[in-house]
Scaffold this active site. Structure first.
Site, PDB file in Angstrom:
ATOM      1  N   GLU A 180      59.938  42.633  46.445  1.00 43.30           N
ATOM      2  CA  GLU A 180      60.951  42.659  45.579  1.00 43.30           C
ATOM      3  C   GLU A 180      60.797  43.854  44.781  1.00 43.30           C
ATOM      4  O   GLU A 180      61.932  44.210  44.128  1.00 43.30           O
ATOM      5  CB  GLU A 180      60.258  41.477  44.714  1.00 43.30           C
ATOM      6  CG  GLU A 180      60.919  40.961  43.665  1.00 43.30           C
ATOM      7  CD  GLU A 180      60.151  40.085  42.730  1.00 43.30           C
ATOM      8  OE1 GLU A 180      59.288  39.392  43.229  1.00 43.30           O
ATOM      9  OE2 GLU A 180      60.325  40.193  41.502  1.00 43.30           O
ATOM     10  N   HIS A 181      59.747  44.640  44.596  1.00 38.25           N
ATOM     11  CA  HIS A 181      59.664  45.824  43.780  1.00 38.25           C
ATOM     12  C   HIS A 181      60.706  46.740  44.312  1.00 38.25           C
ATOM     13  O   HIS A 181      61.366  47.782  43.695  1.00 38.25           O
ATOM     14  CB  HIS A 181      58.215  46.193  43.675  1.00 38.25           C
ATOM     15  CG  HIS A 181      57.558  45.893  42.470  1.00 38.25           C
ATOM     16  ND1 HIS A 181      57.323  46.490  41.540  1.00 38.25           N
ATOM     17  CD2 HIS A 181      56.880  44.488  42.437  1.00 38.25           C
ATOM     18  CE1 HIS A 181      56.623  45.574  40.608  1.00 38.25           C
ATOM     19  NE2 HIS A 181      56.179  44.641  41.413  1.00 38.25           N
TER      20      HIS A 181
ATOM     21  N   GLU B  54      50.905  46.548  37.783  1.00 35.35           N
ATOM     22  CA  GLU B  54      51.333  45.135  37.405  1.00 35.35           C
ATOM     23  C   GLU B  54      50.148  44.220  37.671  1.00 35.35           C
ATOM     24  O   GLU B  54      49.809  43.338  36.995  1.00 35.35           O
ATOM     25  CB  GLU B  54      52.399  44.693  38.125  1.00 35.35           C
ATOM     26  CG  GLU B  54      52.989  43.697  37.723  1.00 35.35           C
ATOM     27  CD  GLU B  54      54.501  43.423  38.014  1.00 35.35           C
ATOM     28  OE1 GLU B  54      54.852  44.660  38.333  1.00 35.35           O
ATOM     29  OE2 GLU B  54      55.279  42.343  38.044  1.00 35.35           O
TER      30      GLU B  54
END
Lengths: 531, 243
Positions: free
Chosen positions: A145-146, A222
C-alpha cells in the site's frame, strides 16, 4: 494503512424487501476512522468539498421553494419535502437507486450506485489482507500500500501525482485483515481517467528498488508512530492473542523485521497470488453511469489474471479462537486501555444483526458526553455516575467466518476492576434480562446510524465494495431495516447467550493495568450463578 | 497468558528484533526506546507491538484445540463440560474429606476407649453355682447375676401376670431362663436389695420392705417397677457381656 474491519455489517441471506433500491448499509463506524483518515496517503482537493456544499445548498433552496408552494396551495408539489431539505426514513430506505452489478469474463465484478451528483468515488476492493499473509510476509500488503502510489510503469511518481492533482482528486488506500482497497474521489466527469489510473496502480505498479528502500524507513517510522495510538495497539494485541497461531492474529502492519527484509520479489509474489480478478470489485458511487463504467473496466481491467500459479488457489481455513489474555503493563502511561472480546459471528452469519442490536444496547460513551445519568445505555449511565472510564465502546469486528465481539474501554488505573465488572455485567444483562425498551431503543439507534453513515460517495462506495466481497451482492438498506425490525428481546437474549454466556474471553490490556483482575475472575464473570 | 513490561529487555526472546539496530530515521535516534541488553547480546528494545510474538502454548492445549485451522467453537461445550465435571467432582470429594476431618476432630472429644471399656462387663458364668446370686459393680451400680434352678424357672414362668404390679412375663425379662441379670437397685428409692431373701424367693429390699421374685419382679412392698434388666449378650456358653 491500517483499517480495522470493525463493525462490518453483513447479512448474506435474508428475504429481500420489495426489491428495494440498495441504499447504503451503514454499520457503526470503524473504531479508528479518524486515524484512518489521517494516515491515508491522500492528495488534497478543495474541489470535491466545494461541490458537496453546493449540493447541500440546493436542497435548502428546494425547501424554500416548497414553502412558497404551500402558500400557493399546491400541496402535491411538496408531498415529500415538507418544507425541509430532509427525507423521511422510509424514503431513505427505498429512494436510492439500486446497486447494479456486472461481472466481466475474467471474474472481476463491477458495482455501482448512481446518484445525481457531480462527484464520485471509484475504487478497487480486493479480497486480500493480512489474513492471507504468512509469518514470513506479514506486512507485505501494508508495504505494498505504501508503494502503490509511488509510480506505475506508465506514470512515474511525479507524473502520477500530477495526473491526480490536476483532476483535483483524492487517491487513497487502506489495508485491513481481509480487504484491501484503492480508491479515488473525483469529479464524475473524470471517471475515465480515474479508472485508468487505478488500473495502473493495481496492475502495473513500478515497485522500484530505490523507492522500496525509502518506503522501508517510512514503514518503520509508521510502526513506531502507531505505538502512540494505544487503541490500535490494544486491539492489535487483542487479535494477536485471540487468534494466536492463526493468520488472523497477524497485525496488518507486520513485524518490524519483515519491514526491514521484505524484497520487491515478496511484493510481486504477493500481487501475483492475490490480485486476481475474481477477488476484485470495481465499485463506484456518485454520478456515474453503470454502463460507462463497465466499458471502462473492460478496457482497463480485462487483463487482470484469474488463474493461479500451480493452481494454488489460496483458501481461507478457519481460524481458531483462543480464550486468553495479554497484558502490556506500563505504569508510566496515564490511562489504561483494555479490550475484552469473545468469538463473534462471521460476516455471513444470520446472527450478525442481533449482535449489532446487542452492541447498540451497550452503545458507547465518552467522558465528553453530556447526558450524565440520562444516557440511554445502562453502562454509559454507570460510567457517567460512577466515573468508571474515560470512554468505552462495544464493537464487533467480523471476518468471513469468525469475528470478535467485545467491549473496549479506556480508564484510569484505579477504575479498571470496576469498569470490567460493569462491562461484563452489561453482557450478562444482554444474555438474561434485556428488555423490550432496550431493544426498541437499540434498533432505532442502529437504524439511524446505518442510514447516517452513508453520507457521501466514499462511504457508499466502501459499503458497496465490502458487501460484494463479503456477500456477493449489495445488501440494500431496506433489507437491513427489515432484519433489524425482526429482532426481539428473546432473539437478542438467545443470540447473546450463544456467543457470550460462559465463554472464554480474550483480553488485552495496555498501560497501568495492575488492577485488571486475574483471568479466572474475568472468566467467572461470564456467567451468573443465579441462572 | 502473557504479561509484558514495556521497555524491558527481559522478554527479548519473544521479540523479533534482528541484527544491529539501524536508526529508523537517520540521525534521530529515540534514546528512550533503544535500550540494549548488553549481557544477553539480544536486543532489549521493543520496536513495535507487532514484534510481540505470542508464545506457542501447544504443550498446554487440549487435543481438540491443537489445530489452529479448526474452529474452537465446536469443542467448547465438551471442554467446558469436562472442566466443570472435574471441578464438581473435586468439590464433592473435598466436601466429603472436610466433613471426615471435622468429624474426626470433634469425635476425638467423645469418650475415650478406656472410659468406654468401663461401660461393659464380662462375666464368667461358670463361677456362679446354681441357685446363687452374684453381685458385680457395673457402671457404678450393683449388677445381680443369678443362676436359677429349674424349680425357680418353672415357678416364675407360671406366675399370673394379673397379680403383678408391673406385669412382665419372665420370658420378656430374660433371654436365657437359667440366668437372670438385673440391676440391683430397688425401684422404690434406690437401696440395694438383698439376694435370696424375701417372701418370693428372690430379693428383699430392707429399706422399705420391697419383695422381688426370682425374676426381679416386684411383688410386695412400695417399689413401683420391676428391677431393671440391662442389655446383655452371651457371646458363648460360658460368658455374658453386660452393657
Amino acid at each position: 494503512m491500517f483499517f480495522s474491519n470493525m463493525l462490518a455489517c453483513n447479512a448474506s441471506h435474508s428475504t429481500p424487501v420489495g426489491g428495494g433500491n440498495a441504499p447504503k448499509l451503514v454499520c457503526q463506524p470503524p473504531l479508528n476512522r479518524k486515524e484512518v483518515e489521517e494516515r491515508r496517503r491522500t492528495f488534497r482537493t478543495e474541489v470535491v468539498h466545494t461541490v458537496d456544499k453546493m449540493v447541500a445548498s440546493m436542497w435548502r433552496i428546494s425547501g424554500a421553494v416548497n414553502r412558497a408552494l404551500v402558500k400557493a396551495r399546491y400541496p402535491l408539489q411538496l408531498s415529500l419535502r415538507r418544507g425541509q431539505a430532509s427525507v423521511s426514513y422510509a424514503q431513505s430506505l427505498l429512494g436510492v437507486s439500486e446497486t447494479r452489478l456486472t461481472t466481466l469474463s475474467n471474474g472481476l465484478r463491477i458495482a455501482s450506485e448512481e446518484t445525481n451528483q457531480a462527484t464520485c468515488t471509484v475504487g478497487l476492493w480486493i479480497g486480500c489482507g493480512s489474513r492471507y499473509e504468512s509469518e514470513k510476509n506479514n506486512g507485505a500488503g501494508f508495504f505494498l500500500e505504501h508503494m502503490a502510489f509511488k509510480g506505475t510503469k506508465k506514470h512515474p511518481q511525479s507524473a502520477l501525482e500530477q495526473a491526480v492533482e490536476s483532476m483535483g482528486a483524492h487517491l487513497s488506500a487502506y489495508t485491513s485483515r481481509e480487504h484491501t482497497a484503492y480508491y479515488m474521489k473525483t469529479l464524475a466527469k473524470d471517471l475515465p481517467k480515474a479508472v485508468e489510473l487505478l488500473a495502473e496502480v493495481v496492475q502495473s505498479s513500478s515497485l522500484s528498488e530505490a523507492e522500496m528502500e525509502q518506503q522501508r524507513n517510512v514503514v518503520l517510522r509508521e510502526l513506531e508512530e502507531v505505538e502512540g495510538s494505544l487503541q490500535d495497539v490494544c486491539l492489535d494485541l487483542l487479535h494477536a492473542t485471540a487468534f494466536q497461531g492463526t493468520p488472523l492474529g497477524h497485525s496488518v502492519l507486520g513485524p518490524s523485521v519483515n519491514a526491514r527484509t521484505l524484497t520487491r520479489n515478496d511484493l510481486v509474489e504477493y500481487i501475483n497470488s492475490h490480485y486476481k480478478a475474481p477477488r476484485m470489485v470495481l465499485a463506484t458511487a456518485g454520478g456515474v453511469n453503470h454502463d460507462d463504467l463497465v466499458a471502462l473496466a473492460k478496457q482497463h481491467f480485462s487483463g487482470v489474471s484469474f488463474e493461479y500459479e500451480g493452481d494454488a488457489v489460496p483458501v481461507l481455513s478457519p481460524c481458531r479462537f483462543t480464550g486468553s489474555e495479554i497484558r502490556m503493563r506500563d505504569d508510566a502511561m496515564p490511562l489504561a486501555h483494555v479490550a475484552i472480546a469473545v468469538e463473534g459471528a462471521g460476516a455471513a452469519s444470520p446472527d450478525i444483526v442481533p449482535l449489532m442490536v446487542a452492541n447498540s444496547i451497550i452503545g458507547s460513551y465518552d467522558i465528553t458526553f453530556g447526558g450524565g445519568k440520562n444516557l440511554s445505555s445502562r453502562l454509559a449511565r454507570l460510567a457517567a455516575e460512577l466515573n468508571l472510564c474515560h470512554s468505552f465502546q462495544a464493537f464487533h469486528s467480523s471476518y468471513s467466518d469468525t469475528g470478535l465481539l467485545g467491549i473496549y474501554f479506556v480508564t484510569d488505573k484505579h477504575k479498571i476492576e470496576d469498569m470490567m465488572h460493569w462491562a461484563q455485567n452489561a453482557w450478562m444483562n444482554l444474555c438474561t434480562t434485556v428488555t423490550e425498551s432496550d431493544v426498541a431503543r437499540a434498533k432505532n439507534a442502529l437504524k439511524a446510524s446505518l442510514v447516517g453513515q452513508l453520507n457521501g460517495t466514499t462511504p457508499v462506495c466502501d459499503d458497496i465494495g465490502r458487501h460484494i466481497l463479503n456477500y456477493g451482492r449489495r445488501i440494500p438498506l431496506a433489507e437491513w431495516d427489515a432484519r433489524i425490525e425482526a429482532v426481539t428481546p428473546r432473539i437478542v437474549r438467545d443470540v447473546c447467550s450463544k456467543y457470550i454466556y460462559d465463554k472464554c474471553p480474550a483480553v488485552s490490556a495496555v498501560g497501568p493495568v495492575e488492577q485488571l483482575p486475574d483471568y479466572n475472575r474475568m472468566r467467572s464473570a461470564m456467567y451468573w450463578l443465579r441462572f | 497468558m502473557m504479561s509484558l513490561a514495556a521497555r524491558l529487555g527481559t522478554l527479548s526472546p519473544y521479540l523479533q528484533a534482528c541484527g544491529p539496530l539501524k536508526t529508523l530515521v537517520p540521525g534521530a535516534v529515540n534514546k528512550e526506546v533503544l535500550m540494549k541488553c548488553a549481557a544477553s547480546g539480544h536486543f532489549g528494545a521493543r520496536l513495535a507491538h507487532t514484534d510481540i510474538k505470542i508464545p506457542d502454548f501447544s504443550d498446554y492445549r487440549r487435543a481438540e484445540v491443537l489445530d489452529p485451522k479448526a474452529s474452537s467453537q465446536e469443542s467448547s461445550e465438551t471442554r467446558r463440560a469436562f472442566s466443570y465435571l472435574v471441578t464438581g467432582t473435586t468439590a464433592v470429594l473435598g466436601v466429603y474429606a472436610a466433613k471426615t476431618v471435622v468429624t474426626q476432630f470433634i469425635s476425638s472429644m467423645s469418650a475415650s476407649a478406656d472410659v468406654l471399656a468401663l461401660s461393659k462387663i464380662e462375666i464368667k458364668l461358670s463361677d456362679i453355682p446354681e441357685g446363687k446370686n452374684m453381685t458385680f459393680k457395673w457402671r457404678g451400680k450393683p449388677l445381680f447375676v443369678r443362676h436359677r434352678t429349674e424349680k425357680e424357672i418353672a415357678a416364675e414362668e407360671s406366675v399370673d401376670l394379673s397379680e403383678l404390679r408391673d406385669p412382665q412375663h419372665d420370658k420378656d425379662r430374660v433371654s436365657n431362663p437359667t440366668w437372670v441379670i438385673v440391676i440391683g437397685v430397688c425401684t422404690h428409692l434406690g437401696c440395694v436389695p438383698i439376694a435370696n431373701a424375701g417372701d418370693y424367693g428372690g430379693y428383699y429390699c430392707p429399706c422399705h420392705g420391697s419383695h422381688y421374685d426370682a425374676s426381679g419382679r416386684i411383688r410386695k412392698g412400695p417399689a413401683p417397677l420391676n428391677l431393671e434388666v440391662p442389655y446383655y449378650e452371651f457371646p458363648d456358653e460360658e460368658t455374658v457381656v453386660v452393657g
